[in-house]
Write an enzyme that holds these catalytic residues in place. Structure first.
Site, PDB file in Angstrom:
ATOM      1  N   ASP A 243       0.833  -1.203   0.000  1.00  9.21           N
ATOM      2  CA  ASP A 243       0.000   0.000   0.000  1.00  9.21           C
ATOM      3  C   ASP A 243       0.874   1.263   0.000  1.00  9.21           C
ATOM      4  OD1 ASP A 243      -1.957   1.870   0.394  1.00  9.21           O
ATOM      5  OD2 ASP A 243      -2.775   0.969   2.209  1.00  9.21           O
TER       6      ASP A 243
ATOM      7  N   ASP B 177     -10.422   3.889  -1.517  1.00 11.60           N
ATOM      8  CA  ASP B 177     -11.073   2.845  -0.702  1.00 11.60           C
ATOM      9  C   ASP B 177     -12.587   2.778  -0.912  1.00 11.60           C
ATOM     10  OD1 ASP B 177      -8.536   2.854   0.237  1.00 11.60           O
ATOM     11  OD2 ASP B 177      -9.074   2.976   2.347  1.00 11.60           O
TER      12      ASP B 177
HETATM   13  C1  GLA Z   1      -5.456   2.246   2.722  1.00  9.68           C
HETATM   14  C2  GLA Z   1      -5.928   1.074   1.855  1.00  9.68           C
HETATM   15  C3  GLA Z   1      -6.965   0.260   2.605  1.00  9.68           C
HETATM   16  C4  GLA Z   1      -6.370  -0.248   3.911  1.00  9.68           C
HETATM   17  C5  GLA Z   1      -5.821   0.921   4.733  1.00  9.68           C
HETATM   18  C6  GLA Z   1      -5.022   0.425   5.934  1.00  9.68           C
HETATM   19  O1  GLA Z   1      -6.475   3.148   2.946  1.00  9.68           O
HETATM   20  O2  GLA Z   1      -6.445   1.543   0.634  1.00  9.68           O
HETATM   21  O3  GLA Z   1      -7.427  -0.815   1.822  1.00  9.68           O
HETATM   22  O4  GLA Z   1      -5.348  -1.165   3.609  1.00  9.68           O
HETATM   23  O5  GLA Z   1      -4.966   1.752   3.966  1.00  9.68           O
HETATM   24  O6  GLA Z   1      -4.476   1.468   6.691  1.00  9.68           O
END
Ligand code: GLA
Length: 402
Positions: free
Chosen positions: A156, A223
């Site tokens: 990520d 997200d």
């Molecule tokens: C980002 C990702 C999510 C999750 C969070 C964790 O927002 O896109 O899917 O993994 O981080 O902190």
């Protein structure tokens, strides 16, 4: 110079030839078993537990994945998202935090259930939740993950984004590619097959270069949230991206919200499952598997819908027509049939006409309703279907090729 004597094949030549043949067939076999030939299926801790996830939660999720019938339906990866990381020691080795006392034992437990373990990290110094990232320790972390028995890494971008500030768009892409390729090389060097999930929210048109840096899947949006609108936003964002998906490398509209509050209406759940299947999207559940109700469980484990998602052709479907609140989506399948979704985006039931012209088809064709598990006879030119509020009718249309 006379070359004739060299053309003679001595016994050791045959041995070399045999070894060459063997290594080629091994390479072919290895390529054939490369991860993610179909979209990965599993569960991820983030949508339900956030950063508070513990090793016990992960064990319970693995238990529930088997007990609920999800494992039998094809779900494999139990993925620990952000929140497991502790600190590095003086040698730079990253240790889990106190919530994860023994990663090897956890991996062994998950493997013992016939499942696979996934984990999360970041190319930055910090993860999105402020935990330790892999920056500068890619090789060390990849080795550590492989030694624990990890089979999947979600990587990520998060704090790495400051490396993009002030750069041109093309330079930003180059910097991201470099970061992801570095971790990919480190994963490959471990010798363990590890699915590589790119999470950088679709920036820099990642679908154009995700596979080149070793990605098996890449997020195409920010997200997802547990709302009907968010589900549609993420699904619609994949319009036009079909050519970048295929066996081994998939567009990822993010984890499923099926069963989470806000997306726990059975018709909305069936809509999300249908859309993700039509999109050949990774099916990564994000709900509490142990407490889900029968309707959620039935939706997540519908094998006919899962077969659409996991179809070996690996074609990503798309929206072919929209008439007000009704959307028509289609995905070609390996057996020559089509998966067809009729979606009603309004909060009351509607009649929707399936028009063969929009699909370029000539009837009559046999049809099967994949949510009702019923053959519905022959469909010809135009047929009207009642579609529930926020719901879907998902069909398999045509005569399968033998
Ligand atoms: C980002 C990702 C999510 C999750 C969070 C964790 O927002 O896109 O899917 O993994 O981080 O902190």
């Amino acid at each position: 110079m006379n070359l004739r004597p060299r053309q003679v094949l001595y016994p050791w030549h045959w041995l070399v030839l045999l070894l060459l043949l063997l290594s080629t067939s091994c390479a072919v076999a290895a390529a054939g078993t490369a991860p993610a030939r179909t979209p990965p299926m599993g569960w991820n801790s983030w949508n339900h537990y956030g950063a508070s996830v513990t090793a016990a939660d992960v064990r319970h999720a693995a238990d529930a994945m088997v007990a609920s019938g999800m494992a039998a339906a094809g779900y494999r990866y139990v993925i620990i998202d952000d929140g497991w990381q502790g600190k590095r020691d003086t040698r730079g080795v990253l240790h889990p935090n106190a919530k994860f006392p023994d990663m090897r034992a956890l991996a062994a437990y998950v493997h013992g259930k016939g499942l696979k373990l996934g984990i999360y990290s970041s190319p930055g110094e910090k993860s999105c939740g402020g935990f330790t990232g892999s920056a500068g320790h890619e090789v060390q972390d990849a080795r550590e993950f492989a030694a624990w028995g990890v089979d999947y890494l979600k990587y990520d971008l998060c704090s790495f984004r400051h490396h993009l500030t002030g750069k041109s768009a093309s330079k930003q892409v180059a910097v991201m590619k470099d970061a992801y390729a570095r971790m990919h090389r480190a994963l490959v060097a471990t010798g363990r097959p590890i699915v590589f999930s790119l999470c950088q929210y679709g920036w820099g048109r990642v679908w154009e270069w995700g596979a080149a840096v070793g990605g098996n899947l890449w997020r195409t949006t920010d997200d997802i949230r547990p709302t009907y609108a968010s589900m549609w936003f993420n699904a619609n964002s994949e319009q036009g991206l079909a050519r970048w998906a295929g066996p081994g490398h998939w567009n990822d509209p993010d984890m499923l919200e099926i069963g989470n509050r806000g997306m726990d209406d059975p018709d909305m759940e069936r809509s999300e499952m249908s859309l993700w299947a039509l999109l050949a999207a990774p099916l990564i559940a994000g709900n509490d598997l142990a407490t889900m109700d029968a309707a959620t469980r039935a939706t997540l484990t519908n094998r006919e819908v899962i077969a659409v998602d996991q179809d070996p052709l690996g074609a990503q479907g798309h929206r072919v027509a929209q008439s007000g609140p009704i959307q028509l989506w289609v995905k070609p399948l390996a057996d020559g049939t089509l998966a067809v979704g009729l979606f009603n985006t309004l909060d009351h039931p509607l009649d929707a006409t399936l028009d063969f012209k929009a699909l370029g088809l000539h009837g009559p064709l046999p049809a099967r309703d994949l949510w009702r598990h019923a053959n519905i006879g022959s469909v010809d030119t135009r047929r009207v279907f009642g579609v529930p509020a926020f719901g879907v009718v998902l069909l398999k249309l045509g005569q399968p090729k033998r």
